[in-house]
Design an enzyme around this catalytic site. Sequence first.
Site, PDB file in Angstrom:
ATOM      1  N   SER A 225       0.846  -1.195   0.000  1.00 52.74           N
ATOM      2  CA  SER A 225       0.000   0.000   0.000  1.00 52.74           C
ATOM      3  C   SER A 225       0.886   1.252   0.000  1.00 52.74           C
ATOM      4  O   SER A 225       1.675   1.431  -0.944  1.00 52.74           O
ATOM      5  CB  SER A 225      -0.953  -0.051   1.187  1.00 52.74           C
ATOM      6  OG  SER A 225      -1.970   0.917   1.055  1.00 52.74           O
TER       7      SER A 225
ATOM      8  N   ASP B  79     -10.237  -5.367  -2.972  1.00 58.94           N
ATOM      9  CA  ASP B  79      -9.577  -4.347  -2.142  1.00 58.94           C
ATOM     10  C   ASP B  79     -10.415  -3.066  -2.193  1.00 58.94           C
ATOM     11  O   ASP B  79     -10.646  -2.507  -3.261  1.00 58.94           O
ATOM     12  CB  ASP B  79      -8.178  -4.126  -2.724  1.00 58.94           C
ATOM     13  CG  ASP B  79      -7.318  -3.195  -1.910  1.00 58.94           C
ATOM     14  OD1 ASP B  79      -7.848  -2.206  -1.371  1.00 58.94           O
ATOM     15  OD2 ASP B  79      -6.096  -3.448  -1.847  1.00 58.94           O
TER      16      ASP B  79
ATOM     17  N   HIS C  79      -7.444  -5.867   1.274  1.00 63.19           N
ATOM     18  CA  HIS C  79      -6.247  -5.050   1.502  1.00 63.19           C
ATOM     19  C   HIS C  79      -5.487  -5.471   2.767  1.00 63.19           C
ATOM     20  O   HIS C  79      -4.519  -4.825   3.150  1.00 63.19           O
ATOM     21  CB  HIS C  79      -6.689  -3.581   1.633  1.00 63.19           C
ATOM     22  CG  HIS C  79      -5.592  -2.582   1.373  1.00 63.19           C
ATOM     23  ND1 HIS C  79      -5.003  -2.424   0.135  1.00 63.19           N
ATOM     24  CD2 HIS C  79      -4.975  -1.680   2.185  1.00 63.19           C
ATOM     25  CE1 HIS C  79      -4.081  -1.468   0.206  1.00 63.19           C
ATOM     26  NE2 HIS C  79      -4.034  -1.004   1.437  1.00 63.19           N
TER      27      HIS C  79
END
Lengths: 278, 278
Positions: free
Chosen positions: A147, A223, A256
């Site tokens: 991320s 996600d 995620h």
Amino acid sequence: MQTLSTNKAHGGVQGVYGHASMATGTEMTFSVYVPPHEDGRKLPVLWYLSGLTCSHANVTEKGEYRAACAEHGVIFVAPDTSPRGDAVPDEDSYDFGKGAGFYVDATEAPWSANYRMRSYVEDELPALIAAEFPMADMARQSITGHSMGGHGALTTGLRNPDRFRSISAFAPVVSPINCPWGHKALGRYIGEDRADWRRYDACALIADGARVAELLVDQGDADNFLEEQLRPQLLRDACEAAGIDLTLRMQPGYDHSYYFISSFLGEHVAWHAARLKA
Amino acid sequence: MQTLSTNKAHGGVQGVYGHASMATGTEMTFSVYVPPHEDGRKLPVLWYLSGLTCSHANVTEKGEYRAACAEHGVIFVAPDTSPRGDAVPDEDSYDFGKGAGFYVDATEAPWSANYRMRSYVEDELPALIAAEFPMADMARQSITGHSMGGHGALTTGLRNPDRFRSISAFAPVVSPINCPWGHKALGRYIGEDRADWRRYDACALIADGARVAELLVDQGDADNFLEEQLRPQLLRDACEAAGIDLTLRMQPGYDHSYYFISSFLGEHVAWHAARLKA
């Protein structure tokens, strides 16, 4: 450097360490996993940069990387994501301030005094690792991250192609110039002149001439941040235009979280190990 | 049963679930990992009982079992270690009360109203799993656990040899009758008549005639609780006297943490899977 804890794991040693950082002006904590190895043997190093809200601890506890690092003989280093401490400026949000350093050197007050995570991750911590871990072969390094840390891995790697033999990422922020997280963080850390953002944007770095042979990116298609923040298509377009061999794996049903990361981090360790030993 | 969360992981689904328990009179939380499988296929079930201070979350986040469960097609169930909630009696200690149910049915006030973890783990939760997870093959179950949960796994398994095809443990409390944790917990949950403790003591169960073909136990030799609380030699003696094939692996340098458990839990999953599929 202070040793905060060590635990034997998968035949090696999972350590957590602290030190006074010149770059950030704070005490910083990081973790290093050293796999089992013969005395005197030098081992390659894989860096893992973490995402928003995380410290070294999330991947250390939940990443499931040690089995693969032990199998392939790879050292795994996990820095924190920002300076910490009462004296460090902060604000009450998950995507800016503490836990959200974005791997940039801030130039704007009040952030510029401490938020110097580019210098920390790119210069200071590697020097410390080289000095304190004699088995670390700093001539063989690779980098990955998740991320915000995927953004960190891509940009750090693209700016230093001679240092990192391979670069991968999990659900990376591929272009801070083109997403709300990036607008907020880079706008405040380094100001509103977007020309200054380009060295902190993987797609802009590639457009401006940064080159690597290949990239590996895993991205969950469930996600929540995919459409608005992560936008992997921008990286695909940049790599196509530049002739970079991007393997972008859209992983069906994955979100995620560390349940996603831990499902594939072992594969990334193996992928990097093959390149580190080539 | 309520679904609290599900995340795709290692090709399967890691879920966390809640339900109102009849056994404990409280809301209880547990986790279940269902590996990838063909529709209609039935999968064996491995129970994991956690140690002092833990809930389902510790092993779910740190246990590193999902890769092996996915490889071998094993469902992994992790219950909590005690009743929870403001109405549940407790005291301010890590080794008694909440987080420390010791897998017994308490008979002493005020504990007897809620602290009924034997009934919960042995009867109520298996029935719920059978009802809510149609792919779970309840004719093929095995059990493992850590520390207090290793005690739980050994005693639950030894009391129910027809139900569990195999039993293993990590750093188990092998004899509550012979350690301070056991004296405190069993003395208060079920009273000072130690004859009543014997069905909650693996060594006493074996001495009293419980039989299984084999047991697998991993124990770190750098475990702080080894000498005073865990005392694996007592289990070795009991198994030798009874002709039970105990594989007791003293793991050099390993401590009592999840860094130890996660180093070997995949091997335990594979060991149980071989017996569940035999």
